[in-house]
Design an enzyme around this catalytic site. Structure first.
Site, PDB file in Angstrom:
ATOM      1  N   GLY A   1      -4.863  -2.477   5.445  1.00 37.27           N
ATOM      2  CA  GLY A   1      -4.085  -3.611   4.932  1.00 37.27           C
ATOM      3  C   GLY A   1      -4.752  -4.948   5.185  1.00 37.27           C
ATOM      4  O   GLY A   1      -4.894  -5.783   4.282  1.00 37.27           O
TER       5      GLY A   1
ATOM      6  N   LYS B   1       0.844  -1.196   0.000  1.00 34.51           N
ATOM      7  CA  LYS B   1       0.000   0.000   0.000  1.00 34.51           C
ATOM      8  C   LYS B   1       0.883   1.251   0.000  1.00 34.51           C
ATOM      9  O   LYS B   1       0.677   2.162  -0.778  1.00 34.51           O
ATOM     10  CB  LYS B   1      -0.894  -0.051   1.245  1.00 34.51           C
ATOM     11  CG  LYS B   1      -1.855   1.088   1.400  1.00 34.51           C
ATOM     12  CD  LYS B   1      -2.821   0.787   2.538  1.00 34.51           C
ATOM     13  CE  LYS B   1      -3.605   2.009   2.939  1.00 34.51           C
ATOM     14  NZ  LYS B   1      -4.521   1.744   4.054  1.00 34.51           N
TER      15      LYS B   1
ATOM     16  N   GLU C   1      10.594  -4.544   4.518  1.00 34.26           N
ATOM     17  CA  GLU C   1      10.692  -5.941   4.062  1.00 34.26           C
ATOM     18  C   GLU C   1      10.349  -6.040   2.580  1.00 34.26           C
ATOM     19  O   GLU C   1      11.076  -6.650   1.795  1.00 34.26           O
ATOM     20  CB  GLU C   1       9.722  -6.839   4.845  1.00 34.26           C
ATOM     21  CG  GLU C   1      10.073  -7.058   6.296  1.00 34.26           C
ATOM     22  CD  GLU C   1       9.428  -6.025   7.205  1.00 34.26           C
ATOM     23  OE1 GLU C   1       9.108  -4.900   6.742  1.00 34.26           O
ATOM     24  OE2 GLU C   1       9.259  -6.342   8.399  1.00 34.26           O
TER      25      GLU C   1
ATOM     26  N   LYS D   1       9.505  -1.272  14.362  1.00 34.41           N
ATOM     27  CA  LYS D   1      10.024  -0.917  13.031  1.00 34.41           C
ATOM     28  C   LYS D   1      11.090   0.157  13.162  1.00 34.41           C
ATOM     29  O   LYS D   1      12.147   0.081  12.561  1.00 34.41           O
ATOM     30  CB  LYS D   1       8.902  -0.338  12.153  1.00 34.41           C
ATOM     31  CG  LYS D   1       7.929  -1.321  11.594  1.00 34.41           C
ATOM     32  CD  LYS D   1       7.113  -0.575  10.529  1.00 34.41           C
ATOM     33  CE  LYS D   1       5.829  -1.283  10.188  1.00 34.41           C
ATOM     34  NZ  LYS D   1       4.959  -0.494   9.330  1.00 34.41           N
TER      35      LYS D   1
HETATM   36  C1  G6Q Z   1      -2.497  -4.158   8.107  1.00 29.97           C
HETATM   37  C2  G6Q Z   1      -1.266  -3.485   8.469  1.00 29.97           C
HETATM   38  C3  G6Q Z   1       0.014  -4.142   7.949  1.00 29.97           C
HETATM   39  C4  G6Q Z   1       0.343  -3.804   6.502  1.00 29.97           C
HETATM   40  C5  G6Q Z   1       1.788  -4.214   6.235  1.00 29.97           C
HETATM   41  C6  G6Q Z   1       2.202  -3.959   4.808  1.00 29.97           C
HETATM   42  O1  G6Q Z   1      -3.601  -3.771   8.381  1.00 29.97           O
HETATM   43  O2  G6Q Z   1      -1.356  -2.163   8.120  1.00 29.97           O
HETATM   44  O3  G6Q Z   1       0.001  -5.530   8.086  1.00 29.97           O
HETATM   45  O4  G6Q Z   1      -0.541  -4.436   5.633  1.00 29.97           O
HETATM   46  O5  G6Q Z   1       2.646  -3.533   7.116  1.00 29.97           O
HETATM   47  O6  G6Q Z   1       2.086  -2.621   4.480  1.00 29.97           O
HETATM   48  P1  G6Q Z   1       2.229  -2.138   3.003  1.00 29.97           P
HETATM   49  O7  G6Q Z   1       1.137  -2.738   2.191  1.00 29.97           O
HETATM   50  O8  G6Q Z   1       2.172  -0.655   3.035  1.00 29.97           O
HETATM   51  O9  G6Q Z   1       3.574  -2.631   2.508  1.00 29.97           O
END
Ligand code: G6Q
Length: 545
Positions: free
Chosen positions: A268, A206, A212, A505
């Protein structure tokens, strides 16, 4: 923002709890011959038997009162109509818009978001068709046979779970892999046997800044260009992005024409049915993907329109809260009797625990009740030969959600009947157990009787669905999404933020340069606590040996 006053509804439940806490399920069933016929609900083709729960008619009535007193109705409407209910991030929460019909209208800041949702779905469909038909070619002219989704958390768990769940609908002549962990092993093993010329990477993030995912994406690019002995021009044919961040996507070298967008109102962990589902669509095809969305939508409709007493997510949310906040149960076991759902518990762990693991209310004040059960589980029957012992005879109360399907995707002899006999037997054994008299009557010597007694009175829900279709998967996921929401409303927490993942993080980013062994004590002195300092020093020294 003031919390709705649901205190008297809580107090009524506390008083009621004192009167029913010791009642055994044996007694409840003995008193009411129809209990198993009555305490169930059906919605969107999902059948819920909740009769093996430690509830009476009065319990349900009082729980429903709690929902009303917590303004659940108002909050459901607020979510469905795009109000900014994710207060701490000032965002609307509209995963329901991702599966809304094309003619629906859902406004965020005065703009109908449904047309954009369908435009993205159309773009995914066109791309999916090109890849699946072989029209989309890799850099060397070969068709794509391997798809690797690179993402983590919400950008990984949904896609992996859905791929595994719907594997029987997937293209068997294509390979699907998922890379999430920063541990290089994850990437190395995912591509070990893949031909780069036939491999498409879907970089799902997103934000497009997640450490990672971006590290894995750069490794993937280097791997691909190295294998193809190509310059950057190969990237366009082998990388697409799913993101909300066009600027970062182009910085990475992906043409934004090959970017599939979504919006800040999709969390997410609520995104598997957005463009984050691109790998799912590539696996199962656009038609099945649409069926999955229809399933989600059917459950959304059920949730929004069904009276609470017959509303599956409301009932499941309330019953789970009953154990958490009154019986002091800390966990919920999710036990799918369906091998294809082997990643479903892991998926639910994020959905439930990231959503409701919160210690303050929407108004910033400390919560007044325990929140966020610990979700865990494994598919049956495997778990029966492992951790079920503790559920049956341990000292903890572990409410269970059994999930089973009437039809199997793989009818093989008597397998399915045996599987289903087991799930029914577990619910029965947990509820009714085996008394000392029954154990004795079997000729068990006295000294052994206590070991062989099952107290019973261990609650479970049983969810029965016709068959694990794409639509059924959508319904099940939506059921849990909304059940999480119901509990979040009653606890008055923000189920849609995740500040708790931030601190680690930030600290990791600080430590990365400190692990450079060449720095040793020559670099800036370590300024952590003595434990962290010692671990860093030990790692630094020993990695050079
Ligand atoms: C979910 C969280 C988290 C997120 C990841 C990946 O609700 O926000 O699990 O999906 O940290 O984030 P990105 O899609 O921004 O890489």
């Amino acid at each position: 923002m003031d919390a709705p006053d649901n205190h008297s509804a809580w107090s009524a439940l506390e008083a009621h709890y004192a009167t029913v806490r010791d009642t055994h399920l044996r007694e409840l069933f003995a008193k009411d011959a129809e209990r198993g016929e009555r305490l169930n609900a059906e919605g969107a083709g999902v059948f819920l038997d909740y009769s093996k729960n430690r509830v009476t008619g009065e319990t349900i009535k009082l729980l429903l009162n709690l929902a009303e007193a917590s303004n659940l109705r108002g909050r459901i409407e607020a979510m469905f109509t795009g109000e900014k209910i994710n207060v701490s991030e000032n965002r609307a929460v509209l995963h329901v818009a991702l599966r809304a019909p094309a003619d629906a209208s859902i406004l965020v800041d005065g703009k109908n978001v449904v047309p954009e949702v369908h435009a993205t779905l159309d773009k995914m469909t066109a791309f999916g068709d090109r890849v699946r038909s072989g029209e989309w070619k890799g850099h060397t002219g070969k068709r794509i046979r391997n798809v690797v989704n690179v993402g983590i958390g919400g950008s990984d768990l949904g896609p992996v779970m859905a791929y595994e769940a719907l594997r029987s609908y997937s293209r068997r002549d294509m390979t699907f892999r998922f890379v999430s962990n920063i541990d290089g092993t994850d990437f190395a093993e995912a591509v070990i046997d893949l031909d780069a010329a036939e491999t498409l990477f879907v970089i799902s993030s997103k934000t497009f800044t997640t450490l990672e995912t971006m590290t894995n994406a750069h490794t993937a690019r280097a791997w691909l260009l190295g294998k193809l002995k190509s310059d950057e021009t190969a990237v366009a044919k082998h990388f697409v992005a799913v993101s909300t961040n066009a600027a970062e996507v182009s910085k990475f070298g992906i043409d934004t024409a090959n970017m599939f967008g979504f919006w800040d109102w999709v969390g997410g962990r609520y995104s598997m049915d957005s463009a984050i589902g691109l790998s799912t669509m590539l696996a199962i095809g656009p038609v099945h993907f649409t069926q999955m969305l229809l399933g989600f939508h059917e459950m959304d409709d059920h949730f929004r329109t069904t009276p609470f007493a017959d509303n599956l997510p409301v009932l499941m949310g309330l019953i789970s809260l009953w154990y958490n906040d009154f019986f002091g149960a800390q966990t919920v076991a999710v036990l799918p009797y369906e091998q294809y759902l082997k990643r479903f518990p892991a998926y639910l762990q994020q959905l439930t625990m990231e959503s409701n693991g919160k210690h303050v209310q929407l108004n910033g004040k400390a919560v007044e009740h325990e929140t966020g059960q610990i979700y865990w589980g494994e598919p049956g029957t495997n778990g029966q030969h492992s951790f079920y012992q503790l559920i049956h005879q341990g000292t903890r109360l572990i409410p269970c959600d059994f999930i089973a399907f009437i039809k199997t995707r793989n009818p093989l002899g008597a397998h399915h009947d045996i599987l289903i006999a087991n799930v029914f037997a577990q619910g029965e054994a947990l509820a009714f157990g085996k008394t000392p008299d029954q154990v004795k009557a079997e000729g068990t010597p006295d000294w052994l009787v206590p070991h062989r007694v099952f107290e019973g009175n261990r609650p479970s829900n049983t969810l029965l669905v016709d068959e694990l279709t794409p639509a059924a998967l959508g319904k099940l996921v939506a059921l849990y999404e909304h059940s999480v929401f119901v509990q979040g409303v009653i606890w008055n927490i923000d189920s849609f933020d995740q500040w708790g993942v931030e601190l680690g993080k930030v600290l990791a980013v600080n430590i990365i340069p400190e692990l450079d062994a060449t720095q040793g004590e020559m670099g800036a002195p370590l300024a952590h606590d003595s434990s962290t300092n010692a671990l860093i020093r030990r790692y630094r020294t020993q990695k050079e040996n």
